[in-house]
Design a protein around this motif. Sequence first.
Motif, mmCIF file in Angstrom:
data_model
loop_
_atom_site.group_PDB
_atom_site.id
_atom_site.type_symbol
_atom_site.label_atom_id
_atom_site.label_comp_id
_atom_site.label_asym_id
_atom_site.label_seq_id
_atom_site.Cartn_x
_atom_site.Cartn_y
_atom_site.Cartn_z
ATOM 1 N N ILE A 12 0.770 -1.208 -0.005
ATOM 2 C CA ILE A 12 0.046 0.053 0.046
ATOM 3 C C ILE A 12 1.040 1.300 0.033
ATOM 4 C CG2 ILE A 12 -1.656 1.292 1.408
ATOM 5 C CD1 ILE A 12 -2.844 -1.433 2.241
ATOM 6 N N LEU A 13 1.659 1.243 0.778
ATOM 7 C CA LEU A 13 2.715 2.324 0.817
ATOM 8 C C LEU A 13 3.334 2.719 -0.582
ATOM 9 C CD1 LEU A 13 4.719 2.069 4.473
ATOM 10 C CD2 LEU A 13 2.544 3.448 3.975
ATOM 11 N N ARG A 14 4.062 1.541 -1.257
ATOM 12 C CA ARG A 14 4.571 1.782 -2.267
ATOM 13 C C ARG A 14 3.635 2.298 -3.393
ATOM 14 N NH1 ARG A 14 9.341 -0.660 -2.473
ATOM 15 N NH2 ARG A 14 10.019 -2.509 -1.140
ATOM 16 N N ARG A 15 2.451 1.812 -3.323
ATOM 17 C CA ARG A 15 1.439 2.294 -4.350
ATOM 18 C C ARG A 15 1.158 3.798 -4.260
ATOM 19 N NH1 ARG A 15 -2.536 -0.813 -6.450
ATOM 20 N NH2 ARG A 15 -1.143 -2.426 -6.669
ATOM 21 N N LYS A 16 1.044 4.193 -2.841
ATOM 22 C CA LYS A 16 0.802 5.750 -2.628
ATOM 23 C C LYS A 16 2.093 6.492 -2.879
ATOM 24 C CE LYS A 16 -3.356 5.448 -0.911
ATOM 25 N NZ LYS A 16 -4.394 6.343 -1.428
ATOM 26 N N ILE A 17 3.370 5.925 -2.636
ATOM 27 C CA ILE A 17 4.525 6.748 -2.850
ATOM 28 C C ILE A 17 4.586 6.895 -4.434
ATOM 29 C CG2 ILE A 17 7.049 6.793 -2.630
ATOM 30 C CD1 ILE A 17 5.953 7.201 0.006
ATOM 31 N N ASN A 18 4.429 5.774 -4.873
ATOM 32 C CA ASN A 18 4.462 5.791 -6.381
ATOM 33 C C ASN A 18 3.502 6.700 -7.132
ATOM 34 O OD1 ASN A 18 6.658 4.271 -6.882
ATOM 35 N ND2 ASN A 18 5.461 2.374 -7.351
#
Length: 306
Positions: free
Chosen positions: A266-272
Motif C-alpha cells: 500500500i505504501l509503495r503504491r501511494k508513494i509511486n
Amino acid sequence: MDNLLIKALNGDELSISRVLTKIEYMSEEGLKYLDELSKNSGKAYTIGITGIPGAGKSTLISSLIEEYTKSGNKVGVIMIDPSSPISMGSFMGNRIRMQDKTNLNNVFIRSLASRGHLGGFSSEAIMLIEAMDGLGFDPIIVETVGAGQTDTEVVSSVHSVIVVNVPGTGDEIQALKAGIMEIGDIYVINKADLPDAEVLYDAIKFAIDNGEWNGWKPSVIKVSALKKQGIEDLINELKMHKEYLIKSGKFEEITHKRRKEMIELILRRKINNVISIVVNENQNIFEENSIEKIINQLYDKIKQNL
Ligand code: GDP
C-alpha cells in the motif's frame, strides 16, 4: 461504524462485494474499511492451491468448500488467473450453486481474472485476504495458475500450499525439473481415477522422500476431485499441517509477514502515485530544478497526499 461495513459483517453478499471492491481500488473509503477490518483479522487459516489450467483446481475447491461449510465454516475463495479475461469466479459460483444451494450462504468467491486495473494481482490478493479474514471467513482459499511471479508471491503469503498435479501431462518430469517440489506443503495427485496416477504418485513421492526437510515433510495424496474421493484425506492433511504451523509458531509468523507485506504494498503504491505527480509537474526537470529541490517537493507532496 459505516452502514455498508456493518451489512458486510452481517454477511450480506452484495455489501461484502462492494466493500471488497473499494478496498481493491485503495480508495480512501476502502482503506478505512481495511483498517476497521484489520482489527478483527489475523485469525483465518489461508490455503493456496496451485497447478496448471485443467488440473482440477476449481473442482477440488468445490469439494473443499462443501466439506468446510458442512463443519460450519464460512469459506472465502480468491481466484487469480492473470491469463484469463473471463471471470472464473462467477463461473465457479454458478457451478457451486448448481451443486449445493444450501451451503452457498457461507461461501464468498472473488475473482481477480478480469481485474488487475492497478497492475499486479498480488497486492490486491493480499488485501482481499486481509479483508475476508476480518469479515470472518475461515478458511480462505486462494487459487492461482501455477506459473510466474504472481504465483510465487501469493504462495508465500498463505499458510498451506497445495500443488495439484495430474497424470499424463508430464508433471512427473516437470515436477522434478522445475523445482516445483519446493513450494508445496501438500502434493495432490488429482484425477487419480485416470491411468498413470500411480506412476505420478511414485515419482513425486520418490522426489520428496529423497529431499531434505526440516520441520514439515510434504505429503502426497491421491484424490479424485470429480468423484469426491480422497477429499477427507486432504482435509485431514490440511488439519495436520495447520497444527504443525501453530505449534512451531509459523502460523502467526506467516500471518504477520502477510500483513507487513500488505502495508508495504500500500505504501509503495501511494508513494509511486506521489512520485508520478512530482515528475509530471516538473516538465523541464533538469533546467528548472536541482535534484535536491525535487526531493523537497516530493516530501511536501507526501505530506499533502498521505
Ligand atoms: P482447473 O482449470 O485447474 O480449475 O480445472 P477444473 O476444475 O476446471 O477441471 C478441469 C477438467 O478436469 C474438468 O473437465 C473437470 O471435470 C475435470 N476433472 C477435475 N477433477 C477430476 C478428476 O478427479 N477426475 C477426472 N477424470 N476429471 C477431473
